[in-house]
Design a protein around this motif. Structure first.
Motif, PDB file in Angstrom:
ATOM      1  N   VAL A  20       0.842  -1.204   0.000  1.00  9.68           N
ATOM      2  CA  VAL A  20       0.000   0.000   0.000  1.00  9.68           C
ATOM      3  C   VAL A  20       0.874   1.250   0.000  1.00  9.68           C
ATOM      4  N   LEU A  21       1.911   1.270   0.820  1.00  8.08           N
ATOM      5  CA  LEU A  21       2.815   2.422   0.833  1.00  8.08           C
ATOM      6  C   LEU A  21       3.534   2.588  -0.504  1.00  8.08           C
ATOM      7  N   LEU A  22       3.944   1.480  -1.097  1.00  5.38           N
ATOM      8  CA  LEU A  22       4.656   1.557  -2.374  1.00  5.38           C
ATOM      9  C   LEU A  22       3.741   1.995  -3.514  1.00  5.38           C
ATOM     10  N   VAL A  23       2.477   1.645  -3.460  1.00  3.56           N
ATOM     11  CA  VAL A  23       1.534   2.122  -4.473  1.00  3.56           C
ATOM     12  C   VAL A  23       1.407   3.640  -4.384  1.00  3.56           C
ATOM     13  N   GLU A  24       1.439   4.161  -3.168  1.00  4.00           N
ATOM     14  CA  GLU A  24       1.258   5.590  -2.938  1.00  4.00           C
ATOM     15  C   GLU A  24       2.519   6.416  -3.206  1.00  4.00           C
ATOM     16  N   HIS A  25       3.672   5.772  -3.213  1.00  6.31           N
ATOM     17  CA  HIS A  25       4.954   6.472  -3.410  1.00  6.31           C
ATOM     18  C   HIS A  25       5.718   5.788  -4.540  1.00  6.31           C
ATOM     19  N   ASP A  26       6.440   6.569  -5.278  1.00 11.99           N
ATOM     20  CA  ASP A  26       7.180   5.999  -6.406  1.00 11.99           C
ATOM     21  C   ASP A  26       8.204   4.970  -5.943  1.00 11.99           C
ATOM     22  N   GLU A  27       8.895   5.288  -4.876  1.00 12.20           N
ATOM     23  CA  GLU A  27       9.973   4.425  -4.391  1.00 12.20           C
ATOM     24  C   GLU A  27      10.216   4.743  -2.919  1.00 12.20           C
ATOM     25  N   THR A  34      10.232   0.514   7.323  1.00 15.53           N
ATOM     26  CA  THR A  34      10.302   0.059   8.713  1.00 15.53           C
ATOM     27  C   THR A  34       9.811   1.151   9.657  1.00 15.53           C
ATOM     28  N   HIS A  35      10.144   2.398   9.357  1.00 17.32           N
ATOM     29  CA  HIS A  35       9.686   3.512  10.188  1.00 17.32           C
ATOM     30  C   HIS A  35       8.161   3.622  10.124  1.00 17.32           C
ATOM     31  N   ALA A  36       7.610   3.591   8.939  1.00 17.22           N
ATOM     32  CA  ALA A  36       6.170   3.763   8.757  1.00 17.22           C
ATOM     33  C   ALA A  36       5.379   2.635   9.420  1.00 17.22           C
ATOM     34  N   ILE A  37       5.851   1.421   9.252  1.00 19.57           N
ATOM     35  CA  ILE A  37       5.120   0.249   9.751  1.00 19.57           C
ATOM     36  C   ILE A  37       5.418  -0.008  11.225  1.00 19.57           C
ATOM     37  N   GLY A  88      -8.878   1.598  -1.502  1.00 19.33           N
ATOM     38  CA  GLY A  88      -9.933   1.190  -0.588  1.00 19.33           C
ATOM     39  C   GLY A  88      -9.555   1.191   0.878  1.00 19.33           C
ATOM     40  N   VAL A  89      -8.261   1.039   1.186  1.00 17.81           N
ATOM     41  CA  VAL A  89      -7.845   0.915   2.593  1.00 17.81           C
ATOM     42  C   VAL A  89      -7.055   2.104   3.120  1.00 17.81           C
ATOM     43  N   ARG A  90      -6.671   3.042   2.274  1.00 17.22           N
ATOM     44  CA  ARG A  90      -5.745   4.103   2.699  1.00 17.22           C
ATOM     45  C   ARG A  90      -6.221   4.911   3.894  1.00 17.22           C
ATOM     46  N   ALA A  91      -7.518   5.028   4.095  1.00 18.55           N
ATOM     47  CA  ALA A  91      -8.034   5.813   5.223  1.00 18.55           C
ATOM     48  C   ALA A  91      -8.292   4.959   6.465  1.00 18.55           C
ATOM     49  N   GLN A  92      -8.083   3.640   6.354  1.00 18.65           N
ATOM     50  CA  GLN A  92      -8.355   2.736   7.462  1.00 18.65           C
ATOM     51  C   GLN A  92      -7.087   2.436   8.245  1.00 18.65           C
ATOM     52  N   PRO A  93      -7.247   2.076   9.543  1.00 14.59           N
ATOM     53  CA  PRO A  93      -6.074   1.622  10.291  1.00 14.59           C
ATOM     54  C   PRO A  93      -5.659   0.242   9.791  1.00 14.59           C
ATOM     55  N   PRO A  94      -4.407  -0.083   9.776  1.00 14.10           N
ATOM     56  CA  PRO A  94      -3.245   0.712  10.161  1.00 14.10           C
ATOM     57  C   PRO A  94      -2.669   1.543   9.010  1.00 14.10           C
ATOM     58  N   PHE A  95      -3.300   1.498   7.843  1.00 14.62           N
ATOM     59  CA  PHE A  95      -2.739   2.120   6.642  1.00 14.62           C
ATOM     60  C   PHE A  95      -2.649   3.639   6.753  1.00 14.62           C
ATOM     61  N   ALA A  96      -3.649   4.269   7.328  1.00 16.19           N
ATOM     62  CA  ALA A  96      -3.619   5.722   7.505  1.00 16.19           C
ATOM     63  C   ALA A  96      -2.494   6.111   8.456  1.00 16.19           C
ATOM     64  N   ALA A  97      -2.325   5.339   9.533  1.00 12.40           N
ATOM     65  CA  ALA A  97      -1.243   5.616  10.486  1.00 12.40           C
ATOM     66  C   ALA A  97       0.125   5.403   9.848  1.00 12.40           C
ATOM     67  N   ASP A  98       0.246   4.397   8.979  1.00  8.81           N
ATOM     68  CA  ASP A  98       1.515   4.164   8.282  1.00  8.81           C
ATOM     69  C   ASP A  98       1.879   5.378   7.430  1.00  8.81           C
ATOM     70  N   ALA A  99       0.906   5.902   6.694  1.00  6.30           N
ATOM     71  CA  ALA A  99       1.152   7.063   5.835  1.00  6.30           C
ATOM     72  C   ALA A  99       1.527   8.282   6.662  1.00  6.30           C
TER      73      ALA A  99
END
Length: 119
Positions: A20-27, A34-37, A88-99
């Motif tokens: 999910v993080l990689l889809v949102e960022h180029d690289e 590790t920091h985000a997760i 579909g999940v970017r606004a849900q936990p834990p994905f929003a917190a990761d971002a």
């Protein structure tokens, strides 16, 4: 690319969060993931290696750091699955917190390198 392998990869929390993080960022550097997760580097690296073996991500080295991105040769159907899942999940936990954690990370690799960020 085997659809069963793709969906099995998505079924793991660490791999899904990385994707999910990689889809949102180029690289992203391993240290950013590790920091985000909030997981240990060996744990994240092991899952990224599995994603690389499946052909979902590719990597490149720059000095001591390894950067990952969604594989450019990913079939359209698999790319669509990843994009729709992230959407579909970017606004849900834990994905929003990761971002949010990634956005707040000091000394991101685009600045000075991530050595200080992981210490």
């Amino acid at each position: 690319m085997n659809p069963t392998d793709v969906f099995a990869a998505l079924a793991n929390d660490t791999r899904l969060r990385c994707l999910v993080l990689l889809v949102e960022h180029d690289e992203l550097c391993v240290c950013e993931l590790t920091h985000a997760i909030g997981a240990a580097q060996p744990h994240v690296s092991r899952h990224l290696a599995q994603l690389r073996e499946l052909g979902l991500v590719s990597d490149r080295r720059e000095g001591l750091w390894v950067y990952y991105r969604i594989h450019r040769a990913l079939p359209d159907w698999a790319r669509s699955v990843l994009k729709e899942t992230a959407s579909g999940v970017r606004a849900q936990p834990p994905f929003a917190a990761d971002a949010q954690a990634l956005d707040r990370m000091p000394n991101r690799p685009s600045a000075q390198g991530c050595a200080r960020a992981t210490r």
